[in-house]
Design an enzyme around this catalytic site. Structure first.
Site, PDB file in Angstrom:
ATOM      1  N   ASP A 204       0.829  -1.345   0.118  1.00  0.00           N
ATOM      2  CA  ASP A 204      -0.107   0.086  -0.078  1.00  0.00           C
ATOM      3  C   ASP A 204       0.689   1.203  -0.150  1.00  0.00           C
ATOM      4  O   ASP A 204       1.144   1.907   1.154  1.00  0.00           O
ATOM      5  CB  ASP A 204      -0.955   0.061   1.058  1.00  0.00           C
TER       6      ASP A 204
ATOM      7  N   LYS B  98       0.627  -8.711  -2.836  1.00  0.00           N
ATOM      8  CA  LYS B  98      -0.791  -8.402  -3.098  1.00  0.00           C
ATOM      9  C   LYS B  98      -0.698  -6.937  -3.535  1.00  0.00           C
ATOM     10  O   LYS B  98      -0.020  -5.861  -3.059  1.00  0.00           O
ATOM     11  CB  LYS B  98      -1.893  -8.302  -2.025  1.00  0.00           C
TER      12      LYS B  98
ATOM     13  N   ASP C 240      -4.982  -7.861  -7.266  1.00  0.00           N
ATOM     14  CA  ASP C 240      -6.205  -7.437  -6.376  1.00  0.00           C
ATOM     15  C   ASP C 240      -6.893  -6.391  -7.128  1.00  0.00           C
ATOM     16  O   ASP C 240      -7.068  -5.483  -6.491  1.00  0.00           O
ATOM     17  CB  ASP C 240      -5.994  -7.240  -4.801  1.00  0.00           C
TER      18      ASP C 240
ATOM     19  N   LYS D  53     -10.355  -6.828  -8.384  1.00  0.00           N
ATOM     20  CA  LYS D  53     -11.797  -6.836  -8.232  1.00  0.00           C
ATOM     21  C   LYS D  53     -12.550  -6.596  -9.536  1.00  0.00           C
ATOM     22  O   LYS D  53     -13.513  -5.798  -9.569  1.00  0.00           O
ATOM     23  CB  LYS D  53     -12.260  -6.410  -6.715  1.00  0.00           C
TER      24      LYS D  53
ATOM     25  N   ILE E 171     -19.458  -6.514 -17.761  1.00  0.00           N
ATOM     26  CA  ILE E 171     -20.212  -7.658 -18.671  1.00  0.00           C
ATOM     27  C   ILE E 171     -19.111  -8.715 -18.914  1.00  0.00           C
ATOM     28  O   ILE E 171     -17.957  -8.693 -18.811  1.00  0.00           O
ATOM     29  CB  ILE E 171     -20.485  -6.915 -19.827  1.00  0.00           C
ATOM     30  N   PRO E 172     -19.442  -9.878 -18.918  1.00  0.00           N
ATOM     31  CA  PRO E 172     -18.632 -11.229 -19.153  1.00  0.00           C
ATOM     32  C   PRO E 172     -17.575 -11.130 -19.966  1.00  0.00           C
ATOM     33  O   PRO E 172     -16.432 -11.607 -19.643  1.00  0.00           O
ATOM     34  CB  PRO E 172     -19.701 -12.418 -19.605  1.00  0.00           C
TER      35      PRO E 172
ATOM     36  N   THR F 147     -14.786  -6.799   3.557  1.00  0.00           N
ATOM     37  CA  THR F 147     -14.634  -6.812   5.114  1.00  0.00           C
ATOM     38  C   THR F 147     -15.103  -5.370   5.939  1.00  0.00           C
ATOM     39  O   THR F 147     -15.272  -5.546   6.755  1.00  0.00           O
ATOM     40  CB  THR F 147     -13.361  -7.402   5.564  1.00  0.00           C
TER      41      THR F 147
ATOM     42  N   GLN G 261     -10.647  -2.202   9.168  1.00  0.00           N
ATOM     43  CA  GLN G 261     -11.230  -3.455   8.939  1.00  0.00           C
ATOM     44  C   GLN G 261     -12.348  -3.705   9.946  1.00  0.00           C
ATOM     45  O   GLN G 261     -11.893  -3.475  11.186  1.00  0.00           O
ATOM     46  CB  GLN G 261     -10.360  -4.616   9.029  1.00  0.00           C
TER      47      GLN G 261
ATOM     48  N   ARG H 189      -0.527  -3.538   6.905  1.00  0.00           N
ATOM     49  CA  ARG H 189       0.314  -2.556   7.784  1.00  0.00           C
ATOM     50  C   ARG H 189       1.142  -3.147   8.878  1.00  0.00           C
ATOM     51  O   ARG H 189       2.267  -2.696   9.270  1.00  0.00           O
ATOM     52  CB  ARG H 189      -0.439  -1.508   8.324  1.00  0.00           C
TER      53      ARG H 189
END
Length: 234
Positions: A11, A33, A60, A62, A66-67, A120, A190, A211
Site C-alpha cells: 500500500d 498483493k 487484487d 476485483k 459484462i462477461p 470486510t 477492517q 500494515r
C-alpha cells in the site's frame, strides 16, 4: 517451494518506497498483493519488478463488468504471470464462468481465480443501503456458493466465515482472508478481524496482512514470527 500462507498487502503511492520495502523481505516467506491504487499508479511494469525479485503476486483488482470485458481483463492478468486474480462474485455466474473458461488454455500455469463476496468493511447497514436486506454472513454464503458453482478456485472472505464456508464448500475451495491482525496490532479500518493462527484454524488458506508488516521496523522478523506461529497449525 512451500505454499506460503501470508500475502503481504502493499500500500504505497511511491514505487521507490514499495520496492525498498520489498527488498527487505524474502520471497520464500510470503506472497505480495497489488491493489487498485498501486496498479493504476505503476502499471504492469511494477508487477514485473516483483516477479523479477522472485515474488508471487495476487493482483487484487476485483474485476466486475459484462462477461466479455471481465474475462478479457482476467486473461490480461494471466498474460502478466500473476499467481492469483479476483473478480466480484456479485457480477454473476455468467461473468465468473466466462472468466474461468478464458484461463483454461493456460493449464497448470493459470492464475488462481477467486471471487470477492462481501467486502470486510461492509456491515448490515451498508448492505441495506444498497438494497440487500440480508446479514453479511448470509450474503457471503450465497455468493461463495455461486462462486463455487461457477468453477472458480475460491473466495475472499472474512475469517469469521471461514469455518462455515469450509464446511459448506469443501476443503479444496480456497479461502483468502483479509482483516488479519497479528496479536497486538492496530485494528485499522477492517471491521471483521482475526489473528493469523485463529484464521488458519478456522479454515482460511491464505492470510492477507498489510500494515502490521509493511509499517514494521523489521518486516522480515514480523513475517518470520507469523510463519513460526502458523507452523503448528498447518
Amino acid at each position: 517451494m512451500k505454499d506460503q500462507k501470508v500475502i503481504v498487502a502493499l500500500d504505497y503511492d511511491r514505487q521507490a518506497d514499495a520496492l525498498a520495502f520489498v527488498d527487505k523481505i524474502d520471497p520464500s516467506s510470503c506472497r505480495l498483493k497489488v491493489g487498485k491504487e498501486m496498479f493504476t499508479l505503476f502499471g504492469p511494469e511494477f508487477v514485473k519488478e516483483l516477479h523479477k525479485r522472485g515474488f508471487s503476486v495476487f493482483l487484487d483488482l476485483k474485476f466486475h463488468d459484462i462477461p466479455n470485458t471481465c474475462s478479457k481483463a482476467v486473461r490480461a492478468a494471466a498474460e502478466m504471470g500473476v499467481w492469483m486474480v479476483n473478480v466480484h462474485a456479485s457480477g454473476g455466474e455468467r461473468m465468473m464462468t466466462a472468466s474461468r473458461e478464458i484461463l483454461e488454455p493456460y493449464g497448470k500455469d493459470r492464475p488462481l481465480l477467486i471471487g470477492v463476496t462481501v467486502l470486510t468493511s461492509m456491515e448490515q447497514q451498508d448492505l441495506a443501503g444498497i438494497g440487500l436486506d440480508i446479514a453479511p454472513q448470509e450474503q457471503v454464503k450465497r455468493l461463495a456458493a455461486l462462486t463455487k458453482n461457477s468453477g472458480l478456485d475460491g473466495v475472499v472472505c472474512s475469517a469469521q466465515e471461514a469455518s462455515m464456508l469450509k464446511a459448506d464448500l469443501g476443503k479444496y475451495f480456497k479461502l483468502v482472508t483479509p482483516g488479519i491482525r497479528p496479536v497486538g496490532s492496530d485494528v485499522g479500518d477492517q471491521k471483521r478481524i482475526m489473528t493469523p493462527v485463529d484464521a488458519i484454524i478456522s479454515g482460511s488458506d491464505y492470510l492477507v496482512i498489510g500494515r502490521p508488516i509493511t509499517q514494521a521496523e523489521n518486516p522480515s522478523q514480523v513475517l518470520n514470527d507469523i510463519n513460526l506461529s502458523l507452523a503448528p497449525v498447518l
